[in-house]
Design an enzyme around this catalytic site. Structure first.
Site, PDB file in Angstrom:
ATOM      1  N   ASP A  36       0.734  -1.206   0.014  1.00 55.68           N
ATOM      2  CA  ASP A  36       0.066  -0.172   0.192  1.00 55.68           C
ATOM      3  C   ASP A  36       0.875   1.162  -0.059  1.00 55.68           C
ATOM      4  OD1 ASP A  36      -2.497  -1.236   0.060  1.00 55.68           O
ATOM      5  OD2 ASP A  36      -2.753  -1.070   2.388  1.00 55.68           O
ATOM      6  N   LYS A  58      -3.854   3.134  -2.274  1.00 57.02           N
ATOM      7  CA  LYS A  58      -5.217   4.152  -2.169  1.00 57.02           C
ATOM      8  C   LYS A  58      -4.550   5.452  -1.599  1.00 57.02           C
ATOM      9  CE  LYS A  58      -7.363   0.581  -0.283  1.00 57.02           C
ATOM     10  NZ  LYS A  58      -8.542   0.129   0.562  1.00 57.02           N
ATOM     11  N   MET A 173      -7.673   9.360   9.640  1.00 57.76           N
ATOM     12  CA  MET A 173      -8.066   9.801   8.297  1.00 57.76           C
ATOM     13  C   MET A 173      -9.071  10.893   8.479  1.00 57.76           C
ATOM     14  SD  MET A 173      -9.210   6.032   6.677  1.00 57.76           S
ATOM     15  CE  MET A 173      -9.783   5.590   8.331  1.00 57.76           C
TER      16      MET A 173
HETATM   17  N1  SAH Z   1      -3.871   0.543   9.294  1.00 61.81           N
HETATM   18  C1  SAH Z   1      -3.391   1.736   9.742  1.00 61.81           C
HETATM   19  C2  SAH Z   1      -4.364   2.913   9.179  1.00 61.81           C
HETATM   20  C3  SAH Z   1      -4.684   3.217   8.005  1.00 61.81           C
HETATM   21  S1  SAH Z   1      -6.080   4.423   7.623  1.00 61.81           S
HETATM   22  C4  SAH Z   1      -2.726   1.878  10.745  1.00 61.81           C
HETATM   23  O1  SAH Z   1      -2.883   0.893  11.743  1.00 61.81           O
HETATM   24  O2  SAH Z   1      -1.938   2.944  11.231  1.00 61.81           O
HETATM   25  C5  SAH Z   1      -4.880   5.716   7.182  1.00 61.81           C
HETATM   26  C6  SAH Z   1      -4.711   6.690   8.194  1.00 61.81           C
HETATM   27  O3  SAH Z   1      -3.770   6.083   9.206  1.00 61.81           O
HETATM   28  C7  SAH Z   1      -4.046   7.971   7.397  1.00 61.81           C
HETATM   29  O4  SAH Z   1      -5.311   8.598   7.129  1.00 61.81           O
HETATM   30  C8  SAH Z   1      -3.629   8.751   8.865  1.00 61.81           C
HETATM   31  O5  SAH Z   1      -4.454   9.138   9.557  1.00 61.81           O
HETATM   32  C9  SAH Z   1      -2.929   7.277   9.711  1.00 61.81           C
HETATM   33  N2  SAH Z   1      -1.629   7.172   9.419  1.00 61.81           N
HETATM   34  C10 SAH Z   1      -1.087   6.007   8.891  1.00 61.81           C
HETATM   35  N3  SAH Z   1       0.384   6.167   9.071  1.00 61.81           N
HETATM   36  C11 SAH Z   1       0.447   7.490   9.471  1.00 61.81           C
HETATM   37  C12 SAH Z   1       1.824   8.287   9.685  1.00 61.81           C
HETATM   38  N4  SAH Z   1       3.000   7.694   9.412  1.00 61.81           N
HETATM   39  N5  SAH Z   1       1.428   9.104  10.158  1.00 61.81           N
HETATM   40  C13 SAH Z   1       0.596   9.865  10.306  1.00 61.81           C
HETATM   41  N6  SAH Z   1      -0.654   9.545  10.450  1.00 61.81           N
HETATM   42  C14 SAH Z   1      -0.575   7.894   9.715  1.00 61.81           C
END
Ligand code: SAH
Length: 506
Positions: A36, A58, A173
């Site tokens: 991803d 995405k 998000m």
């Molecule tokens: N499965 C992922 C989340 C996916 S949804 C997890 O467990 O972290 C995607 C959202 O995750 C983004 O819109 C943001 O809000 C957050 N996110 C993921 N990685 C990030 C990062 N390195 N820094 C800030 N926000 C992050």
């Protein structure tokens, strides 16, 4: 034997060091890796060389593949009798649609395992100096999607309960909806003075954090784009004391490494450890010499030499590789003394279980002669110098002048690398790059040739150039570059020290 297998793996939040040991194993054994947008691509370096990579990122509205298509792709690839590693940002089951993918695999009777990952809500506040729970501030912590459509009649989030019922809130998000989220929280009883942090690209060298309160954060974070996480709660205040990551000496600096790909990692890793964002822009590739015969000849007659003098790690590797290719081994070198120009070259020699007899205190050719004079009579001694096609003539000439018998031969040649990041010039002019590093004269020449020499004067002032030693500096200056950062010790650690010194608050 059927070996279809799918690993749904959490790759962690960004810092490649934050994947689990098990997750890394799944990358190593995969036939196919489907990954991803949020997955750090540096992790992919751990895959087998013959692995198939499929990017299905995405990013906001721009989907390469819809979720249903991704599900189908995973099933199709697994049914080809393959080991599929499905890499997802953070944890696969936290707002990652990992559950849907697992259910589809179950329906298709494909064996699977799910490997947890460190989720953004835990790791990114940590790297911004915020512990998500803290005895004095909160005993509850909630993970919430900020992606809900605010125009929806029925919200599945019970704002009246979460606003005051949970201490620390993490919204995934939630950037587009930040005005709606903060409004709902205040409307349902959370104080307008509650501290809030918005963290973008957390745990990476590009991390950006903005801090405010429920009533000020919308304005303060107006320039922050996804991916970012929003943390609401008193714990945000601890950032003032616990901000260990963003205070690293090179945090916020983007540094270009121009060495060959094979040699870049040691240097890049050090800069990264100090918090820099490193762009690898190899300008050199190492290749076999046009004719290997002189080296073969020297190896055949190796016992006629008294000294083997190495002036680069590439020379060391080229020499030993050829020795082995000719069916020989280090026993051929019995009795021959070995000289290394500097510590990295010495380490390279030690890898072949050979002790170095002479290493000058200063890591330039001039110093090699001085040091050799101390440990041996030069006159009448036979020296073999397996070097690059473009090596300076000083060392062989000087040894000859002193009566040494010198065989100076081309063990490898350096060729210009094909440019990878064609936007580098624009990035420099836009001030997006802070330091370009040179670790030899050929990195300077090739860099300028790749980016176009007419750009030389435009660079000065926009970016700092850093040089490993006086010869490299001289080449850069002759070509019109101003060298701002000069290593005092002419080695990679010396160059790192000089960069650290230049970045230190004055
Ligand atoms: N499965 C992922 C989340 C996916 S949804 C997890 O467990 O972290 C995607 C959202 O995750 C983004 O819109 C943001 O809000 C957050 N996110 C993921 N990685 C990030 C990062 N390195 N820094 C800030 N926000 C992050």
């Amino acid at each position: 034997m059927k070996r279809s297998m799918v690993y749904l793996v959490g790759a962690g939040p960004g810092d490649p060091g934050l994947i689990t040991v098990k997750g890394l194993e799944c990358i190593k054994k995969a036939d196919i890796i489907i990954y991803d947008y949020l997955v750090n691509v540096n992790l992919l370096k751990n895959a087998r060389p013959d692995v198939e990579f499929i990017y299905v990122g995405k990013q906001g509205g721009a989907h390469t593949l819809e979720q249903e298509e991704i599900n189908e792709l995973i099933v199709k690839k697994a049914l080809e009798d393959k080991i599929v590693t499905r890499l997802k940002g953070g944890d696969p089951y936290v707002f990652g649609r990992g559950g849907e993918e697992a259910l589809v695999l179950r329906e298709n009777r494909i064996p699977f395992e799910v490997v947890p990952g460190i989720t953004a809500a835990i790791a990114t506040p940590n790297y911004a100096g915020i512990p998500v729970t803290h005895r004095d501030c909160t005993s509850t912590f909630g993970l919430i999607t900020g992606h809900e459509d605010p125009t929806k009649d029925e919200s599945s989030i019970d704002w009246s309960k979460i606003s005051t019922g949970i201490g620390t809130l993490a919204f995934y998000m939630g950037i587009k909806n930040l005005p709606y989220i903060t409004e709902q929280l205040m409307k349902h009883g959370r104080s307008k003075d509650t501290p809030v942090a918005v963290i973008r690209w957390g745990t990476t060298s590009q991390q950006k954090t903005v801090v405010g309160t429920l009533c000020t954060i919308v304005q303060k974070a107006k320039d922050i784009k996804p991916p970012a996480i929003t943390i609401v709660g008193e714990v945000v205040k601890l950032r003032d004391q616990l901000n260990w990551f963003e205070t690293k000496p090179l945090f916020g600096k983007t540094i270009v490494v121009t060495r060959s790909r094979e040699q870049a990692s040691e240097f890049a890793d050090k800069l990264y450890e100090y918090g820099a964002h490193v762009i690898e822009f190899p300008t050199i590739e190492i290749a076999k010499p046009d004719s290997i015969q002189p080296l073969d000849e020297a190896i055949k007659n190796i016992q006629t030499f008294n000294w083997l003098v190495f002036t680069s790690i590439n020379g060391v590797d080229a020499f030993f590789q050829r020795l082995f290719e000719l069916g020989k081994d280090i026993r051929e070198l019995k009795g021959i003394k070995v000289c290394a120009i500097g510590p990295a070259t010495e380490e390279g020699i030690k890898k072949y279980y050979i002790k170095v007899d002479c290493r000058p205190p200063k890591f330039v050719a001039e110093s090699v002669v001085e040091e050799l004079k101390k440990v041996t009579a030069i006159k009448g001694e036979k020296f073999l110098l397996p070097r690059a096609d473009i090596a300076r003539s000083f060392l062989p000439e000087e040894l000859q002048k002193l009566g040494g018998k010198v065989t100076d031969l081309v063990a490898y040649k350096t060729v210009m690398a094909q440019p990878r990041d064609i936007n580098l010039v624009d990035k420099i002019k836009n001030g997006e790059i802070h330091i370009v590093t040179f670790t030899s004269s050929s990195t300077v020449r090739n860099f300028l040739q790749i980016v176009g020499e007419k750009n030389t004067s435009a660079f000065n002032g926009h970016v700092q150039f850093a040089s490993i030693g006086p010869i490299t500096t001289q080449t850069a200056e002759e070509m019109g570059l101003r060298v701002d950062i000069k290593a005092k010790e002419y080695t990679i650690p010396g160059l790192v020290d000089a960069i650290l010194e230049s970045a230190a608050p004055k």
